[in-house]
Design a protein around this motif. Structure first.
Motif, short mmCIF file in Angstrom:
data_model
loop_
_atom_site.label_atom_id
_atom_site.label_comp_id
_atom_site.label_asym_id
_atom_site.label_seq_id
_atom_site.Cartn_x
_atom_site.Cartn_y
_atom_site.Cartn_z
N ARG A 2 -6.37 -62.98 -50.00
CA ARG A 2 -6.76 -64.15 -49.22
C ARG A 2 -5.99 -64.21 -47.89
NH1 ARG A 2 -5.54 -68.04 -52.60
NH2 ARG A 2 -3.70 -68.79 -51.52
N LEU A 3 -4.68 -64.02 -47.95
CA LEU A 3 -3.87 -64.08 -46.74
C LEU A 3 -4.20 -62.94 -45.78
CD1 LEU A 3 -0.38 -65.10 -48.21
CD2 LEU A 3 -2.02 -66.54 -46.99
N GLN A 6 -7.53 -63.68 -44.12
CA GLN A 6 -7.32 -64.72 -43.10
C GLN A 6 -6.72 -64.11 -41.84
OE1 GLN A 6 -4.85 -67.69 -44.95
NE2 GLN A 6 -6.55 -68.60 -46.10
N ARG A 7 -5.72 -63.25 -42.02
CA ARG A 7 -5.08 -62.61 -40.86
C ARG A 7 -6.07 -61.72 -40.12
NH1 ARG A 7 0.18 -60.86 -39.44
NH2 ARG A 7 0.81 -62.78 -40.51
N ARG A 36 -9.36 -62.03 -39.98
CA ARG A 36 -10.32 -62.88 -39.27
C ARG A 36 -9.67 -63.49 -38.01
NH1 ARG A 36 -13.04 -64.71 -44.42
NH2 ARG A 36 -15.10 -63.76 -44.27
N GLN A 37 -8.43 -63.96 -38.16
CA GLN A 37 -7.75 -64.57 -37.01
C GLN A 37 -7.57 -63.55 -35.88
OE1 GLN A 37 -4.14 -65.96 -38.79
NE2 GLN A 37 -5.07 -67.80 -39.66
N GLU A 83 -10.88 -63.67 -55.83
CA GLU A 83 -11.04 -62.87 -54.63
C GLU A 83 -11.49 -61.45 -54.95
OE1 GLU A 83 -10.90 -63.87 -51.53
OE2 GLU A 83 -10.39 -65.89 -52.08
#
Length: 201
Positions: free
Chosen positions: A86-87, A90-91, A93-94, A196
């Motif tokens: 998940r993290l 997120q990274r 995508r950012q 996930e």
């Protein structure tokens, strides 16, 4: 026989020790899962420094929120892998979204629909690769050994049987089961998989 929803003793004790704030428990957890966490993060991000950062974030989160792990939902290993995934996503995508909105990006690239679609394709590919890695490292050692011989050493089932000291029928069974497990990396609804690793990204 233990009930299916009964977590392994090590997982329960580790959560209890973390909840008490035992630094030694965090060190033990790190020793056991750091390579898994870093490997999954690197598979998603393809960047050593970013994977290092995610590894630190994962263990910091576990240290600060040990009660977020619910032993009834599965093993601690799966929860840590899910958190990592998940993290890391997120990274990714950012990072990619920031690149897409960069005012210095070439004309027609910034924020275009095709660029956003490509970002989602990249996220999906990275997620499937990470799930595949997790499945391989989590499967029983006999299945993993058979797959490694077949994939890395290009051994057929007869040669695999000789190398592993098992019958040809057993070698075929191990390869079949290993491939069936690995095929679930693309499955968006794998029963029993961590969210996930079996659900939508």
């Amino acid at each position: 026989m233990a009930k299916r929803d009964t977590p392994p003793r090590w997982d329960r004790k580790m959560q209890q020790r973390l909840a008490r704030g035992e630094a030694a428990a965090l060190g033990e957890l790190y020793d056991r899962f750091a390579s898994l966490v870093h490997g999954l993060a690197h598979r998603v991000l393809a960047d050593e420094q970013a994977a290092d950062c995610i590894t630190r974030e994962v263990f910091a989160h576990v240290w600060q929120h040990p009660d977020a792990y619910d032993p009834k939902q599965g093993p601690l290993r799966s929860w840590v892998a899910t958190l990592t995934h998940r993290l890391a996503v997120q990274r990714l995508r950012q990072t990619e979204t920031a690149a897409l909105t960069d005012p210095e990006a070439p004309p027609g690239v910034t924020g275009s629909t095709s660029s956003l679609e490509e970002l989602e394709r990249r996220v999906r590919r990275a997620s499937v690769a990470a799930r595949a890695d997790y499945i391989v490292t989590s499967m029983p050692a006999p299945l993993r050994a058979a797959l490694e011989l077949a994939y890395f050493d290009r051994r057929d089932y007869r040669q695999t049987a000789v190398d592993l000291g098992v019958t040809e029928a057993e070698a075929r069974r191990r390869l079949r089961l290993g491939l069936q497990l690995l095929s679930t990396a693309h499955d968006t609804g794998t029963p029993g998989a961590p969210p996930e690793y079996g659900g939508a990204v």
